[in-house]
Design a protein around this motif. Sequence first.
Motif, PDB file in Angstrom:
ATOM      1  N   LEU A 200       0.825  -1.207   0.000  1.00 31.26           N
ATOM      2  CA  LEU A 200       0.000   0.000   0.000  1.00 31.26           C
ATOM      3  C   LEU A 200       0.859   1.257   0.000  1.00 31.26           C
ATOM      4  O   LEU A 200       0.505   2.242  -0.654  1.00 31.26           O
ATOM      5  CB  LEU A 200      -0.936   0.009   1.213  1.00 31.26           C
ATOM      6  N   THR A 201       1.979   1.223   0.716  1.00 32.73           N
ATOM      7  CA  THR A 201       2.874   2.379   0.749  1.00 32.73           C
ATOM      8  C   THR A 201       3.363   2.726  -0.649  1.00 32.73           C
ATOM      9  O   THR A 201       3.425   3.905  -1.035  1.00 32.73           O
ATOM     10  CB  THR A 201       4.068   2.107   1.678  1.00 32.73           C
ATOM     11  N   PHE A 204       0.416   4.376  -2.293  1.00 29.25           N
ATOM     12  CA  PHE A 204      -0.068   5.569  -1.597  1.00 29.25           C
ATOM     13  C   PHE A 204       0.784   6.803  -1.860  1.00 29.25           C
ATOM     14  O   PHE A 204       0.246   7.900  -2.118  1.00 29.25           O
ATOM     15  CB  PHE A 204      -0.116   5.272  -0.086  1.00 29.25           C
ATOM     16  N   TYR A 208      -0.541  10.582  -2.978  1.00 33.15           N
ATOM     17  CA  TYR A 208      -0.423  11.750  -2.106  1.00 33.15           C
ATOM     18  C   TYR A 208       0.351  12.865  -2.800  1.00 33.15           C
ATOM     19  O   TYR A 208      -0.058  14.041  -2.780  1.00 33.15           O
ATOM     20  CB  TYR A 208       0.281  11.374  -0.799  1.00 33.15           C
ATOM     21  N   LEU A 284      -5.015   7.700   0.926  1.00 32.53           N
ATOM     22  CA  LEU A 284      -5.151   6.343   1.460  1.00 32.53           C
ATOM     23  C   LEU A 284      -6.297   5.603   0.769  1.00 32.53           C
ATOM     24  O   LEU A 284      -6.161   4.426   0.400  1.00 32.53           O
ATOM     25  CB  LEU A 284      -5.399   6.378   2.970  1.00 32.53           C
ATOM     26  N   ALA A 287      -5.367   4.789  -2.783  1.00 34.09           N
ATOM     27  CA  ALA A 287      -4.427   3.671  -2.765  1.00 34.09           C
ATOM     28  C   ALA A 287      -5.156   2.363  -2.487  1.00 34.09           C
ATOM     29  O   ALA A 287      -4.839   1.316  -3.078  1.00 34.09           O
ATOM     30  CB  ALA A 287      -3.342   3.918  -1.721  1.00 34.09           C
ATOM     31  N   GLN A 288      -6.129   2.412  -1.597  1.00 33.13           N
ATOM     32  CA  GLN A 288      -6.963   1.243  -1.330  1.00 33.13           C
ATOM     33  C   GLN A 288      -7.658   0.793  -2.612  1.00 33.13           C
ATOM     34  O   GLN A 288      -7.710  -0.403  -2.918  1.00 33.13           O
ATOM     35  CB  GLN A 288      -8.006   1.573  -0.261  1.00 33.13           C
TER      36      GLN A 288
END
Length: 373
Positions: A200-201, A204, A208, A284, A287-288
């Motif tokens: 996820l990072t 993400f 962002y 977030l 990204a999800q």
Amino acid sequence: MLLDSLSITNFKNIADARLDFSPKINCFLGNNGMGKSNLLDAIYYLSFCKSFSGMADSALVRRGEDFMTLRGLYTRKSIAEELSMGLMPGKRKSFKRKGKEYDRLSSHIGAFPLVMAAPADQELINGTGEERRRFMDQVISQTDPVYLDHLIRYGRSLQQRNKLLRDHVADQALYMALELAMARSASYITRARLKWTERLTEIFIPFYSRIAADGETPSLALKSHLAADPESLPRLLDETRRRDEIVGHTSVGPHRDDIDLQINGMPVRRTASQGQCKTYTIALRLAQYEFLRIAVGMRPLLLLDDIFDKLDASRVERLVEMVSEEIFGQIFITDTNRAHLDHIMSRSANCHCSWNVENGNFTLISISSDETH
């Protein structure tokens, strides 16, 4: 995946609604408290068998009524699907797919993937670790049914161990049996969370950066007793048993995990502005979305509830540009500001619908020229 139409009866303040949707952009305009978010919650309910708000099912029935129903017609992997839910307070709710009732509602989770961004996402930053674990578990469970099974098993064993602690039971054999079951599930849960956080990072940070566009450096990491060794729960439980007996609950394990959210090496909750916090939670959720899209092989529904509040004009512009891209499938957006929605629809070519919402009633005010709905 597409939600082609939705029928609602007595859900929150919506007495009766029948809506046919655009396959791309669906906008809902109205003042606060009119029912915009309730419509999104009805869509959410059909994917997760519960309300996004966390309200009990009985509290969702419109005041003065004794039942509620939801019915959604979907196109999922090019196949027509129907989901329906019926509820009367005091009775077991009925949840059906293609007219057949589920034996276990947990088996439905992940079949109709959905991502919802809402003002309540602020709790991902300011709330307790439980909020962030819920976010993490919801995403992973949609892509890994084994993970969900382990969560359920771990939770049951944890409850039983806590009861032994509160009752001051001294039988070590009982503790060992429960802790062995907890350890099996804890290992799987921890490994899945570590893998998910890393993936996820990667997704993400670019999201962002695209919204913020000012050199901010975000990061997130799993905080877990088992991060260094997912197999270490039996040892940790043994080491903390005396303390656990005193406090009456289990102090180590996946149920205590958290996610460390930072910008420029500092905790978001302590140093970030309102705009940065809103950017963080939206990124977030996006990204999800991308994580689920790749993992399940289809585009989830994307629900965006009042997401432009607290964002400056430049961040709004960049966010509008992002959600208008082809990577995102069907989108449902609510706002009190028509200018935002008109801007989004102007970018969506000939594929949008919009409604005015007042006291739970929906009036179609705009439809693209090539729509057949």
